[in-house]
Design an enzyme around this catalytic site. Structure first.
Site, PDB file in Angstrom:
ATOM      1  N   SER A 151      -9.263   3.994  -9.956  1.00  0.00           N
ATOM      2  CA  SER A 151      -9.721   5.249 -10.562  1.00  0.00           C
ATOM      3  C   SER A 151      -8.736   5.657 -11.639  1.00  0.00           C
ATOM      4  O   SER A 151      -7.543   5.345 -11.553  1.00  0.00           O
ATOM      5  CB  SER A 151      -9.790   6.360  -9.496  1.00  0.00           C
ATOM      6  OG  SER A 151     -10.018   7.625 -10.088  1.00  0.00           O
ATOM      7  N   TYR A 165      -5.551  10.853  -2.806  1.00  0.00           N
ATOM      8  CA  TYR A 165      -6.536  10.015  -3.502  1.00  0.00           C
ATOM      9  C   TYR A 165      -5.915   9.338  -4.722  1.00  0.00           C
ATOM     10  O   TYR A 165      -5.968   8.106  -4.856  1.00  0.00           O
ATOM     11  CB  TYR A 165      -7.740  10.852  -3.928  1.00  0.00           C
ATOM     12  CG  TYR A 165      -8.788  10.056  -4.675  1.00  0.00           C
ATOM     13  CD1 TYR A 165      -9.648   9.212  -3.999  1.00  0.00           C
ATOM     14  CD2 TYR A 165      -8.915  10.157  -6.059  1.00  0.00           C
ATOM     15  CE1 TYR A 165     -10.609   8.470  -4.668  1.00  0.00           C
ATOM     16  CE2 TYR A 165      -9.870   9.430  -6.742  1.00  0.00           C
ATOM     17  CZ  TYR A 165     -10.718   8.587  -6.050  1.00  0.00           C
ATOM     18  OH  TYR A 165     -11.661   7.848  -6.724  1.00  0.00           O
TER      19      TYR A 165
END
Length: 257
Positions: A151, A165
């Site tokens: 990501s 995350y």
């Protein structure tokens, strides 16, 4: 068959996409199927799996496996099921992921354990368990492919209060390079895709209102979220390349700019 079609065809290839019943995983799985691959997809939820298998099977061969990669038992069971049905694996897409948002002052320990387990530990352990099948498939001119879904949160320092995350995605980017170096002599290429904003359950959580959606879109120079073919085409390209390994490729409409 034209030169372009031939170069990017995945006809005869066998792929596994974890978390392939929704979000980015489903986008990639559908693209691989349309490119000719036989694709296994996983989900924890049988109803999601059945729906996507039915949808994707209209375009090619798709097989669903109920699996939870949050535990070693789930990972080992998944690897065993693939090994029972296939003697080799050409493509592994480590897509299954989890996020958790909370204020810094109250960010819980469980948010670290759960997110790091699914986003970083699980891809490593699944690669380990599927190595025999990946090695069986790869050759010097046609290597096997592992694609880890990272990501841009693992590159930028904007946490959006999802502390574990972004850290987990930075870790999977680093692990991609480590595995690429270790596995290149086994004819296995390892790359990562670092998506920006794509329609998914994760992004829906931070775009619940029109104002929130516009705030996100304002950070993307192209002014739109990614579309399924955007990320599917990139995955197909990586699965067609014999000379790319150890790369982390952002696909974000220019958001990192």
């Amino acid at each position: 068959m034209s030169y372009i079609t031939q170069q990017f065809s995945l006809q005869g290839k066998i792929a596994l996409v974890t978390g392939g019943a929704r979000g980015i995983g489903a986008m990639i799985a559908q693209g691989l199927i349309l490119a000719g691959a036989k694709v296994y997809i996983t989900s924890r939820k049988p109803e999601d799996l059945d729906q996507k298998v039915s949808e994707f099977s209209q375009h090619g061969e798709c097989i669903g496996i109920v699996a939870d990669v949050a535990s070693m038992e789930g990972i080992e069971t998944l690897a065993a099921k693939i090994s029972e049905q296939e003697t080799q694996l050409d493509i592994l897409i480590n897509n299954a992921g989890k996020t958790w948002g909370a204020p810094l002052e109250s960010f819980p320990e469980k948010a670290w354990d759960d997110v790091m387990t699914i986003n970083t530990k699980a891809p490593f352990m699944l690669v380990q368990k599927l190595l025999p099948l990946l090695r069986q498939s790869g050759s010097s001119d046609k290597p096997s492919h592992i694609i880890n879904i990272g990501s841009i949160a693992g590159i930028t320092k904007d946490s959006l209060s999802a502390y574990s995350y972004g850290t987990s995605k930075a870790a999977i980017h680093h692990l991609t390079g480590v595995l690429a170096k270790d596995l290149v002599k086994s004819n296995i290429n390892v790359n990562a895709i670092a998506p920006g904003s794509f329609p998914s359950k994760m992004t829906a959580g931070i775009m619940k209102t029109d104002a929130a959606k516009q705030a996100v879109l304002s950070t993307i120079p192209m002014g739109r979220m990614g579309e399924p073919e955007d990320i599917a085409n990139l995955a197909i390209f990586l699965c067609s390349s014999s000379y790319m390994t150890g790369t982390i490729i952002p696909i974000d409409g220019g958001a990192l700019l």
